[in-house]
Write a protein that holds these residues in place. Structure first.
Motif, PDB file in Angstrom:
ATOM      1  N   PHE A  47      -4.181  -3.371  -0.707  1.00  0.00           N
ATOM      2  CA  PHE A  47      -4.682  -2.033  -0.382  1.00  0.00           C
ATOM      3  C   PHE A  47      -3.737  -1.315   0.571  1.00  0.00           C
ATOM      4  CE2 PHE A  47      -8.178   0.389   2.025  1.00  0.00           C
ATOM      5  CZ  PHE A  47      -8.226   1.419   1.105  1.00  0.00           C
ATOM      6  N   THR A  48      -3.275  -2.048   1.584  1.00  0.00           N
ATOM      7  CA  THR A  48      -2.343  -1.481   2.568  1.00  0.00           C
ATOM      8  C   THR A  48      -1.037  -1.061   1.906  1.00  0.00           C
ATOM      9  OG1 THR A  48      -3.304  -2.901   4.292  1.00  0.00           O
ATOM     10  CG2 THR A  48      -1.146  -1.931   4.743  1.00  0.00           C
ATOM     11  N   HIS A  49      -0.481  -1.939   1.075  1.00  0.00           N
ATOM     12  CA  HIS A  49       0.788  -1.615   0.410  1.00  0.00           C
ATOM     13  C   HIS A  49       0.624  -0.492  -0.610  1.00  0.00           C
ATOM     14  CE1 HIS A  49       2.229  -5.375   2.219  1.00  0.00           C
ATOM     15  NE2 HIS A  49       3.430  -4.878   2.025  1.00  0.00           N
ATOM     16  N   ASN A  50      -0.536  -0.409  -1.222  1.00  0.00           N
ATOM     17  CA  ASN A  50      -0.774   0.635  -2.219  1.00  0.00           C
ATOM     18  C   ASN A  50      -0.921   2.001  -1.569  1.00  0.00           C
ATOM     19  OD1 ASN A  50      -1.335   1.636  -4.862  1.00  0.00           O
ATOM     20  ND2 ASN A  50      -3.520   1.582  -4.424  1.00  0.00           N
ATOM     21  N   ASN A  51      -1.761   2.093  -0.544  1.00  0.00           N
ATOM     22  CA  ASN A  51      -2.159   3.393  -0.010  1.00  0.00           C
ATOM     23  C   ASN A  51      -1.341   3.869   1.173  1.00  0.00           C
ATOM     24  OD1 ASN A  51      -4.581   2.284  -1.531  1.00  0.00           O
ATOM     25  ND2 ASN A  51      -5.291   4.349  -1.091  1.00  0.00           N
ATOM     26  N   LEU A  52      -0.759   2.951   1.935  1.00  0.00           N
ATOM     27  CA  LEU A  52       0.017   3.367   3.114  1.00  0.00           C
ATOM     28  C   LEU A  52       1.522   3.143   2.944  1.00  0.00           C
ATOM     29  CD1 LEU A  52      -2.159   2.249   6.174  1.00  0.00           C
ATOM     30  CD2 LEU A  52      -2.250   4.355   4.838  1.00  0.00           C
ATOM     31  N   VAL A  53       1.905   1.963   2.492  1.00  0.00           N
ATOM     32  CA  VAL A  53       3.334   1.647   2.350  1.00  0.00           C
ATOM     33  C   VAL A  53       3.890   2.238   1.060  1.00  0.00           C
ATOM     34  CG1 VAL A  53       5.015  -0.250   2.314  1.00  0.00           C
ATOM     35  CG2 VAL A  53       2.926  -0.478   3.658  1.00  0.00           C
ATOM     36  N   HIS A  54       3.003   2.509   0.091  1.00  0.00           N
ATOM     37  CA  HIS A  54       3.371   3.067  -1.219  1.00  0.00           C
ATOM     38  C   HIS A  54       4.305   2.127  -1.980  1.00  0.00           C
ATOM     39  CE1 HIS A  54       2.651   7.303   0.755  1.00  0.00           C
ATOM     40  NE2 HIS A  54       1.574   6.534   0.752  1.00  0.00           N
ATOM     41  N   ASP A  55       4.095   0.838  -1.790  1.00  0.00           N
ATOM     42  CA  ASP A  55       4.844  -0.200  -2.503  1.00  0.00           C
ATOM     43  C   ASP A  55       3.915  -0.753  -3.583  1.00  0.00           C
ATOM     44  OD1 ASP A  55       6.169  -2.430  -3.409  1.00  0.00           O
ATOM     45  OD2 ASP A  55       6.617  -3.255  -1.428  1.00  0.00           O
ATOM     46  N   PHE A  56       3.929  -0.108  -4.746  1.00  0.00           N
ATOM     47  CA  PHE A  56       2.978  -0.458  -5.799  1.00  0.00           C
ATOM     48  C   PHE A  56       3.236  -1.844  -6.380  1.00  0.00           C
ATOM     49  CE2 PHE A  56       2.857   4.384  -6.622  1.00  0.00           C
ATOM     50  CZ  PHE A  56       1.970   4.552  -5.566  1.00  0.00           C
ATOM     51  N   SER A  57       4.487  -2.245  -6.422  1.00  0.00           N
ATOM     52  CA  SER A  57       4.828  -3.562  -6.977  1.00  0.00           C
ATOM     53  C   SER A  57       4.222  -4.678  -6.139  1.00  0.00           C
ATOM     54  CB  SER A  57       6.349  -3.727  -7.057  1.00  0.00           C
ATOM     55  OG  SER A  57       6.693  -5.027  -7.503  1.00  0.00           O
ATOM     56  N   THR A  58       4.389  -4.597  -4.813  1.00  0.00           N
ATOM     57  CA  THR A  58       3.806  -5.607  -3.934  1.00  0.00           C
ATOM     58  C   THR A  58       2.286  -5.566  -3.995  1.00  0.00           C
ATOM     59  OG1 THR A  58       5.706  -5.550  -2.427  1.00  0.00           O
ATOM     60  CG2 THR A  58       3.642  -6.399  -1.539  1.00  0.00           C
TER      61      THR A  58
ATOM     62  N   GLY B 247      -8.102  -1.408  -9.857  1.00  0.00           N
ATOM     63  CA  GLY B 247      -8.398  -0.244 -10.684  1.00  0.00           C
ATOM     64  C   GLY B 247      -7.805   1.025 -10.105  1.00  0.00           C
ATOM     65  N   SER B 248      -7.875   1.166  -8.790  1.00  0.00           N
ATOM     66  CA  SER B 248      -7.288   2.330  -8.125  1.00  0.00           C
ATOM     67  C   SER B 248      -5.776   2.358  -8.330  1.00  0.00           C
ATOM     68  CB  SER B 248      -7.623   2.291  -6.630  1.00  0.00           C
ATOM     69  OG  SER B 248      -7.043   3.376  -5.947  1.00  0.00           O
ATOM     70  N   LEU B 249      -5.130   1.188  -8.199  1.00  0.00           N
ATOM     71  CA  LEU B 249      -3.686   1.104  -8.416  1.00  0.00           C
ATOM     72  C   LEU B 249      -3.333   1.494  -9.856  1.00  0.00           C
ATOM     73  CD1 LEU B 249      -0.769   0.229  -7.713  1.00  0.00           C
ATOM     74  CD2 LEU B 249      -1.437  -2.109  -8.291  1.00  0.00           C
TER      75      LEU B 249
END
Length: 546
Positions: free
Chosen positions: A385-396, A419-421
């Protein structure tokens, strides 16, 4: 407390039940299973971890059967004390650490010196502990009691009673109790005592004081069945087990015992009401007490509960509870994971005064959680969640969600955020299917508005604007302060060509967040330049947001 397990981890691994009689547990894998649970955070491990560690990777079915057989062996050996010591669900096995006594220390020999279990993962685990035996000594012997105590209120449902000797009513009452326990066990915030234990207690006594004393429950659900002209009436009472006070009662009717689909929905509703009542009671109690006096179990429930409420005041207060939980439970990964989620939401809600700092704090919290328990599906999920929404690192983020689901395929939050990703990545079909799986796995989640909000986003990614609007409205009916839900509603209405309603929805958003702008969205949202983001920008611009 008269019943407990005694275990020696160093030198010869001895495990004994100390009750009215002393029972020696001799099987190597039975002792190894208990040793793994005894040294685990909160005494809990996933079934997958236990299967792979003790029986290798010979196949899910084989490992599944071996673990079931081992637990059945322990149940047969320990008798009624098994349910006092162990709590099992379809995903986890938990040992009550308050009923555990450690004897001996590292001077008695190597860690689990005599356990010759051949599986590679077990040998690796033993070797890692032997390299640093202090970690086991610290976990077992020197931490304050609060660290070892599961911060979750316990609950069970007894089979419903009835008058006379009616076998069909007896079977129905038992089935309702079993179904309710099964649904309640899906909540990560409750410790649900086995239905088998509830059944055994109901056969002996229905006195609340005796049930509470024997099972150690905080809350109890019970009730009565009676026939009427139109079918069977089910009366349900929810009680505070310690005081015996009835907190509420409900009833529903079963018209036909051969058609129980409607009854299952009623039981699910009862279970959801139980979970919400426990959460609301914890929050109310916590608000009335100084922080130092709030119980461990209420701290976490209150922190997570207030984090998902509508007002800024509640959200900011939740950090006090979560920070205190990490101070009291520094070796519990779960508390650090929830605090990390708070920092993510603080940025997403627009409350953060320093986004860079809060992003780093979220990353630090998930790193701490995963250091404590690398196999915590919750911690892996919040890190994603942190990498998706804050770091914007979708792969991680994708890797974290996949790993979380490998560890625990029933981790509803991982399915939800996956699902959000997928919506962010314009994979609408996967976004919707992941969201549906999350909802199926968490029918009583007290934060259902969040599931509905992300469902709306998933349906937008799938070009299903009708369903997107349905779920946005349902989410807003529960929590009208969630910014992304307002945005999803505006987007759905715009692409349904309902422009007047879209403008009204935009006015509702600006009434709550007067300074919100397209520039803010472009600057802060991770997919503002992707298909999903461009749709939102187009819809908001057309609806009067500049």
């Amino acid at each position: 407390m008269s019943t407990f397990l005694e275990i020696a981890l160093f030198g010869t691994c001895a495990v004994r039940l100390k009750a009215r009689d002393t029972i020696e547990i001799r099987g190597a894998k039975h002792r190894a299973l208990i040793a793994i649970l005894a040294t685990a955070p909160m005494g809990r491990r996933t079934r997958t971890f236990l299967q792979n560690t003790l029986w290798g990777y010979s196949g899910y079915d084989c490992g599944h059967q071996n673990l079931r057989r081992a637990l059945a062996d322990l149940r047969k050996l320990l008798g009624s004390e098994f349910d006092t010591l162990f709590h099992t669900t379809n995903t986890d096995v938990e040992l009550d650490l308050e009923r555990l006594r450690f004897i001996g220390d590292a001077r008695n020999g190597a860690f689990l010196e005599d356990l010759n279990v051949a599986e590679k993962d077990f040998r690796k685990w033993v070797a890692s502990v032997r390299e640093n035996p202090a970690q086991v000594e610290a976990l077992c012997g020197h931490l304050p009691p609060a660290t070892l105590r599961s911060p979750r209120p316990s609950v069970t449902m007894l089979p419903l009673g009835h008058l006379g000797n009616d076998p069909s009513l007896k079977a129905l009452g038992d089935w309702i109790g079993e179904q309710a326990c099964r649904v309640l066990s899906r909540s990560r915030f409750l410790s649900v005592i086995s239905h088998l234990s509830g059944r055994a207690m109901a056969e002996k006594t229905t006195l609340v004081t005796e049930v509470q004393k024997t099972l150690g429950v905080d809350y109890l659900t019970t009730g009565f069945l009676r026939r009427s002209a139109n079918g069977i009436i089910c009366d349900i009472d929810f009680l505070d087990a310690k005081s015996g006070q009835i907190l509420w009662n409900r009833n529903f009717q079963i018209a036909n015992m051969r058609q129980l689909d409607d009854a299952e929905l009623q039981i699910e509703h009862i279970a959801r009401t139980v979970a919400k009542s426990i959460s609301d009671t914890a929050i109310t109690s916590s608000r009335l007490q100084p922080l130092n006096d709030v119980s461990d179990q209420n701290l976490l429930i209150s922190g997570v509960g207030l984090m998902h409420r509508a007002t800024m005041r509640d959200f900011l207060k939740s950090r006090d509870f979560l920070s205190e939980a990490t101070n009291r439970q520094p070796n519990l990964a779960e508390t650090h994971a929830w605090l990390a989620k708070w920092y993510v939401l603080n940025v997403m809600k627009g409350y953060s005064m320093d986004q860079k700092r809060d992003t780093q704090l979220a990353v630090d919290c998930t790193a701490k959680a995963l250091d404590l328990n690398p196999e915590s599906s919750l911690s892996l999920t919040i890190d994603g969640f942190t990498h998706n929404n804050l770091v914007h690192d979708f792969s991680t983020a994708d890797k974290r969600f996949e790993t979380a689901l490998d560890v625990n395929p029933n981790e509803s939050l991982a399915w939800l955020l996956r699902g959000s990703l997928k919506a962010f990545l314009n994979d609408g079909e996967s976004a919707v299917s992941s969201n549906q799986q999350a909802r199926n796995l968490s029918p009583i989640d007290p934060f259902s508005y969040y599931y509905d909000s992300l469902a709306s986003t998933a349906y937008i990614a799938a070009d299903d604007f009708e369903n997107a609007l349905v779920y946005a409205n349902r989410s807003l009916a529960t929590n009208d302060r969630h910014l992304s839900t307002h945005r999803a509603k505006i987007t759905a209405l715009h692409f349904l060509n309902r422009q007047d309603e879209a403008r009204t929805a935009a006015e509702d958003l600006l009434r709550i967040w007067p300074s919100y702008s397209l520039q803010h969205y472009e600057r802060s949202h991770p997919v503002s330049q992707e298909k999903l983001g461009r749709r939102a920008l187009t819809a908001m611009a057309a609806s009067g947001i500049s």
